[in-house]
Design an enzyme around this catalytic site. Structure first.
Site, PDB file in Angstrom:
ATOM      1  N   SER A 193       0.795  -1.234   0.000  1.00 58.10           N
ATOM      2  CA  SER A 193       0.000   0.000   0.000  1.00 58.10           C
ATOM      3  C   SER A 193       0.829   1.286   0.000  1.00 58.10           C
ATOM      4  O   SER A 193       0.261   2.365  -0.203  1.00 58.10           O
ATOM      5  CB  SER A 193      -0.946   0.027   1.197  1.00 58.10           C
ATOM      6  N   LYS A 209       0.352   3.349  -2.966  1.00 61.53           N
ATOM      7  CA  LYS A 209      -0.815   4.216  -3.152  1.00 61.53           C
ATOM      8  C   LYS A 209      -0.443   5.698  -3.164  1.00 61.53           C
ATOM      9  O   LYS A 209      -1.167   6.528  -3.726  1.00 61.53           O
ATOM     10  CB  LYS A 209      -1.852   3.930  -2.056  1.00 61.53           C
ATOM     11  N   TYR A 267      -4.069  -3.010 -10.105  1.00 57.16           N
ATOM     12  CA  TYR A 267      -3.886  -2.672  -8.690  1.00 57.16           C
ATOM     13  C   TYR A 267      -2.962  -3.686  -7.996  1.00 57.16           C
ATOM     14  O   TYR A 267      -2.046  -3.296  -7.255  1.00 57.16           O
ATOM     15  CB  TYR A 267      -5.257  -2.610  -8.001  1.00 57.16           C
ATOM     16  N   TYR A 303      -4.703   3.968   7.908  1.00 65.46           N
ATOM     17  CA  TYR A 303      -6.073   3.424   8.081  1.00 65.46           C
ATOM     18  C   TYR A 303      -6.625   3.760   9.467  1.00 65.46           C
ATOM     19  O   TYR A 303      -6.472   4.889   9.907  1.00 65.46           O
ATOM     20  CB  TYR A 303      -6.089   1.908   7.801  1.00 65.46           C
ATOM     21  N   VAL A 362       1.224  -3.652   3.875  1.00 70.97           N
ATOM     22  CA  VAL A 362       1.247  -4.940   4.578  1.00 70.97           C
ATOM     23  C   VAL A 362       2.521  -5.745   4.333  1.00 70.97           C
ATOM     24  O   VAL A 362       2.707  -6.781   4.954  1.00 70.97           O
ATOM     25  CB  VAL A 362       0.046  -5.869   4.270  1.00 70.97           C
TER      26      VAL A 362
HETATM   27  O1  DON Z   1      -4.964  -4.738  -1.343  1.00 65.57           O
HETATM   28  C1  DON Z   1      -4.359  -5.308  -0.436  1.00 65.57           C
HETATM   29  O2  DON Z   1      -4.922  -5.898   0.456  1.00 65.57           O
HETATM   30  C2  DON Z   1      -2.837  -5.245  -0.477  1.00 65.57           C
HETATM   31  N1  DON Z   1      -2.358  -5.350  -1.829  1.00 65.57           N
HETATM   32  C3  DON Z   1      -2.342  -3.957   0.107  1.00 65.57           C
HETATM   33  C4  DON Z   1      -2.914  -3.674   1.473  1.00 65.57           C
HETATM   34  C5  DON Z   1      -1.969  -2.973   2.358  1.00 65.57           C
HETATM   35  O3  DON Z   1      -0.791  -2.874   2.101  1.00 65.57           O
HETATM   36  C6  DON Z   1      -2.518  -2.466   3.639  1.00 65.57           C
HETATM   37  N2  DON Z   1      -1.492  -1.818   4.406  1.00 65.57           N
HETATM   38  N3  DON Z   1      -1.086  -1.890   5.469  1.00 65.57           N
END
Ligand code: DON
Length: 301
Positions: free
Chosen positions: A61, A64, A188, A236, A254
């Site tokens: 993320s 983003k 994405y 978040y 993540v």
């Molecule tokens: O969309 C997802 O769930 C992952 N590709 C990215 C989520 C993420 O990195 C949340 N961050 N802490």
């Protein structure tokens, strides 16, 4: 600065309480949690590192931030007709508010909002071309051509990311996705699978520092707004806690990476794969907390 990073590595980077790695993306579940890297890219061009700062990891993320900058570059303020600017107070992959708020995601950093940013930079091109543009942006920002997408990680997420598929379909049902669901979702997942080391990520974040010496990839006003969103929404439902403990605009992923900006001073990247209950790097957050305390660089003084 080097002494401070070594101190953070010794005090936090080697801690036995590391949190658990993300398991919902099978490829990320294989990552060794006993890794920790940190890098500070200062406004004057100096770079300081500690630990595993040269090891590439999945930025997830954190991508983003770059996707938002690219999408804003394409459509400007029209982006805000399709995505909001408020924290959601819910987990990064929550479906909950979308129905009540007519398919307008709260902000561009939760997954629903990030899918909109992807849809915007994807418009009018093939996924490969759109991802090429995103990689060009990130490579230009870090002045490093050796930044790539890990296809295995992308495929692993594509095959298992049922929630994101649900979010994409839900957005489409409100007419808030313009390209096809599969194309947006695939793009994405590839965006999230970009791999960078802490050094590359800290360097890539320098366009958000805003000084005469740093790359001018976005306007000053846009930089300020992206940083504001990082502060309010970048972690978040853990964004308030991160602001409270660190006081720097930051964006987590993540994969265990965090990019934080000390306006006018430095771009800071940290990576440790174990996560806290919000899905943000546990030791990475602790490291940023110690960094902000020792430097006195919290934007709140
Ligand atoms: O969309 C997802 O769930 C992952 N590709 C990215 C989520 C993420 O990195 C949340 N961050 N802490």
């Amino acid at each position: 600065m080097k002494d401070l990073l070594d101190d953070i590595y010794a005090n936090i980077g080697l801690s036995p309480e590391r949190g658990g790695v993300a398991t919902y993306i099978p490829e990320l579940a294989k990552i060794d949690p006993h890794q920790f890297g940190m890098c500070v890219a200062a406004a004057d061009g100096e770079v300081y590192t500690a630990g595993d700062a040269e090891v590439p990891f999945s930025i997830q993320s954190v991508s983003k931030v770059f996707a938002l900058a690219l999408a804003l570059g394409k459509v400007g303020d029209q982006l805000w007709r399709r995505v909001g600017r408020e924290p959601s107070g819910l987990s990064f992959n929550s479906l909950l508010l979308l129905e009540r708020e007519d398919g307008i995601p709260r902000n561009p950093f939760i997954n629903a909002g990030a899918l909109i940013a992807t849809d915007i930079y994807l418009a009018g091109s093939r996924p490969k071309e759109a991802l090429g543009q995103l990689l060009r942006f990130v490579r230009a920002a870090s002045d490093d051509e050796d930044i790539h997408i890990n296809e295995m990680v992308a495929r692993s997420e594509i095959a298992t990311g049922h929630r994101n598929v649900a979010l994409a379909h839900y957005l489409a049902s409100f007419g808030n996705l313009h390209s096809g669901v599969d194309e947006v979702y695939g793009t994405y997942c590839h965006q999230c699978a970009i791999e960078m080391s802490c050094r590359q990520l800290a360097l890539a974040g320098r366009f958000l520092i805003d000084t005469d010496d740093t790359p001018k990839l976005v306007s000053r006003e846009r930089r300020r707004r992206i940083a504001a969103l990082m502060m309010t929404c970048g972690h978040y439902d853990g964004s308030g806690d991160f602001a409270f403990r660190v006081g720097l605009p930051g964006k987590s992923g993540v994969g265990g990476g965090i990019l934080a900006i000390a306006p006018g001073k430095a771009s800071v990247a940290v990576w440790s794969p174990g996560l806290n209950r919000y899905g943000n790097s546990k030791l990475g957050t602790e490291a940023m907390e110690m960094f902000a305390r020792k430097t006195g660089w919290s934007v709140f003084g």
